[in-house]
Design a protein around this motif. Structure first.
Motif, short mmCIF file in Angstrom:
data_model
loop_
_atom_site.label_atom_id
_atom_site.label_comp_id
_atom_site.label_asym_id
_atom_site.label_seq_id
_atom_site.Cartn_x
_atom_site.Cartn_y
_atom_site.Cartn_z
N ALA A 17 0.82 -1.21 0.00
CA ALA A 17 0.00 0.00 0.00
C ALA A 17 0.86 1.26 0.00
CB ALA A 17 -0.96 -0.02 1.19
N ARG A 18 1.37 1.68 1.17
CA ARG A 18 2.09 2.95 1.28
C ARG A 18 3.32 3.01 0.38
NH1 ARG A 18 2.04 2.36 7.69
NH2 ARG A 18 2.01 0.21 6.94
N SER A 19 4.12 1.98 0.39
CA SER A 19 5.33 1.99 -0.43
C SER A 19 5.00 1.96 -1.92
CB SER A 19 6.25 0.82 -0.06
OG SER A 19 5.54 -0.41 -0.10
N ILE A 20 3.91 1.29 -2.28
CA ILE A 20 3.46 1.25 -3.68
C ILE A 20 3.04 2.65 -4.12
CG2 ILE A 20 1.61 0.41 -5.20
CD1 ILE A 20 3.67 -1.78 -4.64
N ILE A 21 2.31 3.35 -3.26
CA ILE A 21 1.90 4.72 -3.57
C ILE A 21 3.13 5.62 -3.72
CG2 ILE A 21 0.66 6.76 -2.69
CD1 ILE A 21 -1.35 4.75 -1.42
N GLY A 22 4.11 5.45 -2.84
CA GLY A 22 5.36 6.22 -2.94
C GLY A 22 6.07 5.97 -4.25
N GLU A 23 6.16 4.71 -4.65
CA GLU A 23 6.80 4.36 -5.92
C GLU A 23 6.09 5.04 -7.09
OE1 GLU A 23 7.69 0.41 -8.72
OE2 GLU A 23 6.65 0.15 -6.79
N PHE A 110 3.54 6.89 8.03
CA PHE A 110 2.11 7.13 7.80
C PHE A 110 1.34 5.94 8.35
CE2 PHE A 110 4.16 9.60 4.50
CZ PHE A 110 3.44 10.78 4.52
N PRO A 111 0.14 6.19 8.90
CA PRO A 111 -0.70 5.07 9.35
C PRO A 111 -1.05 4.17 8.16
CG PRO A 111 -1.62 7.19 10.08
CD PRO A 111 -0.49 7.49 9.12
N ASP A 112 -1.21 2.90 8.43
CA ASP A 112 -1.51 1.93 7.38
C ASP A 112 -2.96 2.09 6.91
OD1 ASP A 112 -1.82 -0.22 5.70
OD2 ASP A 112 -1.15 -1.72 7.15
N PRO A 113 -3.16 2.58 5.69
CA PRO A 113 -4.53 2.79 5.22
C PRO A 113 -5.29 1.49 5.00
CG PRO A 113 -3.01 3.13 3.41
CD PRO A 113 -2.18 2.93 4.66
N SER A 114 -4.57 0.39 4.80
CA SER A 114 -5.25 -0.88 4.57
C SER A 114 -5.88 -1.43 5.85
CB SER A 114 -4.29 -1.91 3.96
OG SER A 114 -3.27 -2.22 4.86
N GLN A 115 -5.57 -0.85 6.99
CA GLN A 115 -6.15 -1.28 8.26
C GLN A 115 -7.44 -0.54 8.60
OE1 GLN A 115 -4.90 -3.92 10.05
NE2 GLN A 115 -3.66 -4.09 8.20
N VAL A 116 -7.78 0.46 7.80
CA VAL A 116 -8.99 1.25 8.07
C VAL A 116 -10.23 0.41 7.82
CG1 VAL A 116 -10.36 3.24 7.29
CG2 VAL A 116 -7.90 3.47 7.63
N GLN A 117 -11.13 0.43 8.79
CA GLN A 117 -12.41 -0.26 8.67
C GLN A 117 -13.46 0.78 8.31
OE1 GLN A 117 -12.62 -3.73 9.19
NE2 GLN A 117 -10.40 -3.44 9.19
N GLY A 118 -14.46 0.38 7.56
CA GLY A 118 -15.53 1.31 7.22
C GLY A 118 -15.96 1.14 5.78
N THR A 119 -16.58 2.19 5.28
CA THR A 119 -17.08 2.17 3.91
C THR A 119 -15.93 2.27 2.92
OG1 THR A 119 -17.27 4.57 3.75
CG2 THR A 119 -19.18 3.37 4.68
N GLU A 120 -16.22 1.99 1.67
CA GLU A 120 -15.20 2.14 0.63
C GLU A 120 -14.70 3.58 0.56
OE1 GLU A 120 -13.49 -0.15 -1.28
OE2 GLU A 120 -14.48 -1.44 0.20
N LEU A 121 -15.61 4.52 0.76
CA LEU A 121 -15.24 5.94 0.75
C LEU A 121 -14.28 6.26 1.90
CD1 LEU A 121 -15.68 8.62 -0.70
CD2 LEU A 121 -17.61 9.04 0.83
N GLU A 122 -14.54 5.72 3.07
CA GLU A 122 -13.64 5.95 4.22
C GLU A 122 -12.27 5.31 3.98
OE1 GLU A 122 -16.83 6.23 7.90
OE2 GLU A 122 -16.43 4.26 6.99
N LYS A 123 -12.26 4.14 3.39
CA LYS A 123 -10.98 3.48 3.08
C LYS A 123 -10.20 4.28 2.04
CE LYS A 123 -12.76 -1.12 4.09
NZ LYS A 123 -13.14 -2.43 3.55
N ASN A 128 -5.95 8.20 0.26
CA ASN A 128 -5.69 9.54 -0.27
C ASN A 128 -4.88 10.38 0.69
OD1 ASN A 128 -6.92 9.14 -2.75
ND2 ASN A 128 -8.90 9.92 -2.07
N ASP A 129 -5.11 10.21 1.99
CA ASP A 129 -4.31 10.94 2.98
C ASP A 129 -2.83 10.58 2.85
OD1 ASP A 129 -6.49 12.28 4.04
OD2 ASP A 129 -6.66 10.99 5.82
N VAL A 130 -2.53 9.29 2.69
CA VAL A 130 -1.15 8.85 2.50
C VAL A 130 -0.60 9.43 1.20
CG1 VAL A 130 0.35 6.85 2.09
CG2 VAL A 130 -1.41 6.76 3.88
N MET A 131 -1.37 9.34 0.13
CA MET A 131 -0.92 9.86 -1.16
C MET A 131 -0.61 11.35 -1.06
SD MET A 131 -2.90 10.21 -4.80
CE MET A 131 -3.96 11.46 -4.08
N ASN A 132 -1.51 12.12 -0.46
CA ASN A 132 -1.30 13.56 -0.35
C ASN A 132 -0.11 13.90 0.52
OD1 ASN A 132 -3.46 14.21 -2.06
ND2 ASN A 132 -4.92 14.14 -0.37
N GLY A 133 0.08 13.15 1.61
CA GLY A 133 1.24 13.37 2.47
C GLY A 133 2.55 13.09 1.76
#
Length: 161
Positions: A17-23, A110-123, A128-133
């Motif tokens: 996730a995070r490292s893939i977005i960084g790449e 950055f917090p792991d976005p793949s651990q977020v529970q909730g709707t697809e929009l919340e995930k 997007n927070d990781v990407m923007n950061g």
């Protein structure tokens, strides 16, 4: 005259996730100054689908995205890294392999976005927070004299944002 591209390796434990977005962000950065790579200490079996979607939206070829071990980049025939950035706390605390060429290193956690529970929009929002950061940090980095950037300066970028 061709501008030098700087190789940046983004590390995370599972490289999904995070490292893939960084790449993807580095490889598609509008400055053209970066070539992104990613790897993990214990890579997963696949790339997170939301991270893959973001990478594709950035213009990255989805077929190039794979979870891989960081050992790949410690091999003699591996691309020489100019910068190595850990993006998760687990990878930052692990004993990294020797990186040929002694690249500047930093931790941009950055917090792991793949651990977020909730709707697809919340995930998607978490990803997007990781990407923007990461994008903000790469934008700052691109504006600096990269040939003189050391580990201290690279770490300071994380605290500037």
């Amino acid at each position: 005259m061709t501008m030098k591209q700087y190789n940046i390796l983004f590390l995370c434990t599972h490289n999904s996730a995070r490292s893939i977005i960084g790449e993807a962000l580095a490889s598609t950065h509008p400055s053209g100054k970066f070539k992104g790579f990613s790897a993990g200490s214990t890579p997963g079996t696949s790339v997170n689908p939301i991270a893959a979607d973001i990478a594709a939206e950035l213009g990255m070829d989805r077929t190039l995205l794979k979870s891989k071990s960081w050992d790949v980049y410690g091999q003699p025939d591996a691309p020489k890294m100019d910068f190595v950035i850990t993006v998760c706390d687990n990878a930052a605390g692990e004993q990294c392999p020797f990186w040929p060429g002694q690249p500047a290193t930093a931790h941009w956690g950055f917090p792991d976005p793949s651990q977020v529970q909730g709707t697809e929009l919340e995930k998607r929002h978490a990803f997007n927070d990781v990407m923007n950061g990461l994008k903000r940090r790469l934008d700052i980095m691109a504006s600096m004299p990269l040939e003189k950037l050391d580990s201290m300066s690279l770490k300071a970028i994380h605290t500037q944002v």
